[in-house]
Design an enzyme around this catalytic site. Sequence first.
Site, short mmCIF file in Angstrom:
data_model
loop_
_atom_site.label_atom_id
_atom_site.label_comp_id
_atom_site.label_asym_id
_atom_site.label_seq_id
_atom_site.Cartn_x
_atom_site.Cartn_y
_atom_site.Cartn_z
N ASP A 23 0.88 -1.17 0.00
CA ASP A 23 0.00 0.00 0.00
C ASP A 23 0.92 1.21 0.00
OD1 ASP A 23 -1.66 2.13 0.57
OD2 ASP A 23 -2.35 1.37 2.51
N LYS A 85 2.75 11.16 -3.42
CA LYS A 85 1.73 10.48 -4.23
C LYS A 85 0.82 11.47 -4.96
CE LYS A 85 -1.76 6.86 -3.50
NZ LYS A 85 -2.32 6.00 -2.42
N GLU A 185 -7.25 0.52 -4.49
CA GLU A 185 -7.27 0.39 -3.03
C GLU A 185 -8.61 -0.15 -2.51
OE1 GLU A 185 -6.07 4.34 -1.96
OE2 GLU A 185 -4.06 4.00 -2.77
N ASP A 210 -12.84 5.55 2.82
CA ASP A 210 -11.41 5.61 3.13
C ASP A 210 -11.03 7.03 3.55
OD1 ASP A 210 -8.65 5.71 3.17
OD2 ASP A 210 -8.37 4.66 1.27
P1 ADP Z 1 -3.08 7.42 3.95
O1 ADP Z 1 -3.98 6.41 3.35
O2 ADP Z 1 -3.41 8.82 3.52
O3 ADP Z 1 -1.65 7.10 3.77
P2 ADP Z 1 -3.67 6.39 6.63
O4 ADP Z 1 -4.80 5.54 6.23
O5 ADP Z 1 -2.44 5.72 7.04
O6 ADP Z 1 -3.37 7.50 5.53
O7 ADP Z 1 -4.21 7.34 7.81
C1 ADP Z 1 -3.39 8.21 8.49
C2 ADP Z 1 -4.24 9.08 9.39
O8 ADP Z 1 -4.93 8.28 10.36
C3 ADP Z 1 -3.44 10.10 10.16
O9 ADP Z 1 -4.07 11.36 10.10
C4 ADP Z 1 -3.50 9.55 11.59
O10 ADP Z 1 -3.39 10.58 12.56
C5 ADP Z 1 -4.86 8.92 11.61
N1 ADP Z 1 -5.02 7.95 12.71
C6 ADP Z 1 -4.30 6.84 12.96
N2 ADP Z 1 -4.74 6.23 14.09
C7 ADP Z 1 -5.78 6.97 14.55
C8 ADP Z 1 -6.66 6.87 15.70
N3 ADP Z 1 -6.56 5.93 16.58
N4 ADP Z 1 -7.60 7.83 15.84
C9 ADP Z 1 -7.71 8.83 14.95
N5 ADP Z 1 -6.92 8.97 13.87
C10 ADP Z 1 -5.97 8.07 13.67
MG MG Z 2 -4.66 4.84 2.45
#
Ligand code: ADP
Ligand code: MG
Length: 625
Positions: A23, A85, A185, A210
């Site tokens: 991913d 990205k 995705e 998402d």
């Molecule tokens: P992307 O797909 O854009 O790479 P992710 O799916 O990895 O992003 O999500 C990252 C986001 O999720 C960040 O803003 C992070 O702070 C948030 N996040 C991760 N864990 C938690 C949680 N327990 N509660 C709220 N937000 C969270």
């Molecule tokens: Mg993502």
Amino acid sequence: MAKISIDIISGDLTPEKVYFGIDLGTTNSLIAYVKDGKPHCIADFGKEVIVPSIIHFDKSGAIQVGDEAKTFLLTDPQNTIFSVKRLLGKSYKDIQNDLSHFSYKIIDNGENELVKIQIGERFYSPIELSALILKELKKRAEHRLKVPVQDVVITVPAYFNDSQRQATKDAGKLAGLNVLRIISEPTAAAIAYGLGLNNQHEKQNIVVYDLGGGTFDITVLTLEEGVFDILATNGDTYLGGDDMDIAIVKFWLQQHQIPENYLNQNKPFAQQIRLLAEKAKKHLTNHPNFEDSIHFNHQNIKLTLELSTFNNLIQSIVERTLNCCKAALKDSGLSYKDIDKVILVGGSTRVPLVKQKIEEFFGIKPLDNIDPDQIVALGAALQADAFLGKSEVYLADITPLSLGIETVGGLMDVIIPRNTKIPTRAGRLYTTSIDGQVNLKIAVYQGERELVKENRKLGEFILKGIPAMPAGLPKIDIQFFIDSDGILKVTAKELRSGVEQTIEIQPSFGLTDEEVEKRLLDSIQHAQEDIETRLLLEVKEEAKQILYTTDKFLRNYSQFLTSEEISGTQKLIHHLSEVVNTEQKDVIQKAIEALNNFSKPFAQRVMDAAIHQALTGKNIQEDFR
Ligand code: ADP
Ligand code: MG
């Protein structure tokens, strides 16, 4: 953040061949593999499974990727690359409205050139930078599992177009990976929940919600006989968990009467309070309140946040995601009642208010038992494993927009309609419109509108060296082939002579994510008007062809015609050439019919006479057959 438990990884040494799923996220990236039929994300020793998609270039030339790089986000912004990205497959023109989002230097060298990023003396393409993230994932997995990481499936957002998919694939190649396939995705997320196995025959409507760090994507898909079809996508490319963090920071600043521009003056403070805000947000997932402190003006100030306050702060963010859900449902033609499953993806779906609002909106409890950070990588690993023939997942992706070529009159002739399962091949026979035409320009477009000028040009090439023949005689076979990664190859071949030309479409600049959406909406809004225009253009084209051939007919065969036939035909030709430039479709159509009806009886007679003469020595004009 979720740490992977040790038992999952026990017995790391895998003698068998392993394929991996990746991913490659805007905020975070992960790598996963399947062991004993189950997918697992891989964490290097002492590290998290999540690798922030951040790259830092040290003064000494050293490159860090992941958490180490994240610590430089605010303290060394020019040399710390995030959100790469967003730049994949994009030109400077594509991103010029988003420039404020990037703290590093993006080079403007020509509107339609792909962007480059300047770090010190060097220039990097988004492909190279993405490759650095992929290399880091590869390195970590190899270190952990002690097997080479080579064959991978990489995920991309459902709305990624050809050039963005190609760029992702190139990044993989550059990182020394063999990219088995690029998949969407949301499809990966559905696969992670075991959807899409060959033994499932019932049709299901699935929504994938998402909410990541900086982007929000909503996808409506159907699954039937193991095949996923994406019905609609929507979202907001600048909406996510980061906005929640910013809302918290603003709240604290206000509470302590710290002006917002203090953040610009004191970068380490800005960095620290931002990280505390994220910590608070995560903490509130399972606690009613949060408390910590920060150093400000030579003293420690207390930072507190209650869940109810946090919910108020993010209310509008959540509302915005629901508006996108509404729009996506509308596009898909489904009602919320038709949705069988809602799948949560992205770290920000852990936020309780987000879950609650989704449940209220769709009227069903969303699936959340697979870690929303890991789900996409896990699904990709399952898909990769399927290539080894181990698991049963069968996957078909689809083309997000129709693909076709420009035909006479600037019309779009669709060869592969949107939502076609890929890989796919389709073709059609074309011919020339002018006598003795030796070159034919083939312009390839993507989009739903009837006129090519409203669609997006992907590329063009010229089929050269067609032997000179009368118009309509060459047989030009145009074939479109889309491989399983969604990359298009176009071939044109003149069948009589065998002249052939091929291009692989790697458009030099990409569509913005909103643009794909907009194109689909436009095509719906303008459908009626487009059809009218198309019919008019077709009639005009037909009229021009008839004028051209009839005129030639008169010139070549007058010896076989009576003077009434000649003058009558000329009159009707005159009338048709007068009305052909008007916008009156029916009048043009009538004039065509009049000319046809008048010439029909003697045209046949003349042809017979001409053929008779040809058989007795003279050449026949082939284009009148
Ligand atoms: P992307 O797909 O854009 O790479 P992710 O799916 O990895 O992003 O999500 C990252 C986001 O999720 C960040 O803003 C992070 O702070 C948030 N996040 C991760 N864990 C938690 C949680 N327990 N509660 C709220 N937000 C969270
Ligand atoms: Mg993502």
